[in-house]
Design a protein around this motif. Sequence first.
Motif, short mmCIF file in Angstrom:
data_model
loop_
_atom_site.label_atom_id
_atom_site.label_comp_id
_atom_site.label_asym_id
_atom_site.label_seq_id
_atom_site.Cartn_x
_atom_site.Cartn_y
_atom_site.Cartn_z
N MET A 94 31.14 49.45 41.31
CA MET A 94 31.95 48.31 40.93
C MET A 94 31.09 47.23 40.28
N ASP A 127 34.39 51.04 37.95
CA ASP A 127 35.44 50.05 37.72
C ASP A 127 34.78 48.67 37.66
N CYS A 165 35.56 44.19 38.52
CA CYS A 165 36.42 43.16 39.08
C CYS A 165 35.79 41.80 38.81
N ASN A 220 41.59 37.61 37.57
CA ASN A 220 41.94 39.03 37.55
C ASN A 220 41.08 39.81 36.56
N PRO A 221 40.86 41.10 36.86
CA PRO A 221 41.28 41.85 38.05
C PRO A 221 40.49 41.39 39.28
N THR A 246 38.81 41.06 43.10
CA THR A 246 37.97 41.93 43.94
C THR A 246 38.80 42.70 44.96
N GLU A 256 41.94 43.63 44.91
CA GLU A 256 42.78 44.63 44.22
C GLU A 256 41.97 45.85 43.81
N ARG A 257 40.80 45.65 43.21
CA ARG A 257 40.04 46.77 42.68
C ARG A 257 39.30 47.54 43.77
#
Length: 332
Positions: free
Chosen positions: A8, A103, A105, A110-111, A113, A115-116
């Motif tokens: 991430m 991915d 964040c 958004n996006p 942290t 959520e991802r």
Amino acid sequence: PRRRIGVMLVNLGTPDATDYWSMRRYLNEFLSDRRVIDYSPLLWQPLLQLIILSKRPKSSGEAYAGIWNQEKNESPLLTTTREQTEALAERLSAAFGQEVLVDFCMRYGNPSTPERIEAMQKAGCDRILFFPLYPQYAGATTGTANDQLFRVLMKLDWQPAVRTVPPYYDHPMYIEALANTVREAYAGLSHRPDALVTSYHGLPKRYLVKKGDPYHCQCQGTTRRLRDALGFSEEEVVTTFQSRFGPEEWLQPYTVEEVARLAKAGKKRIAVMAPAFSADCVETLEEINEEIKESFEHAGGEEFTYIPCLNSRPDHMDMIETIVKSELSGWI
């Protein structure tokens, strides 16, 4: 889903749009973070909600509007972070196939942290490498990004194993990538700049003095290694700090004042770069290219060159890939 490893990438954040309410939501989240503004909430929140957030969203929205990616209707920081993520995903896919999921964040906006991270876990990632894209550590950047990760973990019954990437302010590949941007910029100029200004995001001085934050030392360390890599003299490279907020003393010298001093001292041609930012954003595209440039020219400066951030340059992505593979050691 089958077990996978997640990587991430994390950056500061971005508003969803430039209108008043989008900016207000973003600024409220950002300026309510106790890592960023550590004043007592009893004193700070009334000031923030009643005064600052009634005025600042408009001026900040105007600044963002001037650099907004109109084609994709998003901030340049979001565009670049996505490009970095896609480039890293392609590299890791070539090395490890589908075993690694990449991915990104944001700490604010958004996006998000939560959520991802939750999406990554649902995709089968029981191990996650969390990579804050801040070369130099500060509690207000890397620290708060990690805080947000840990808050997510506190709410999960089944927590993935996590690792956080340490600061990389002195990584040889980071220094070389910075040096390459300077060499390329200088090669395209008709006259060599009289000074190279390395402008870092500012921080209240008491964070260093009272809290022992290593940020200032690591910024100086980056500049020193960059200077050595370029073979420049001490007089040719200046370390400064920008984006001061509020009345208290911040790390000095302030970029906006130092570039004016350089111009008055006879250094009519300067180049400015922002080593603390992994991607160009409002602080570089708007603040440096407009406010700081204007200060230099108003003081008599003649030639101002901004050297872009590392963004998704191949040598920057080589560095990120190398660090990720090193930090994944033992997992893959």
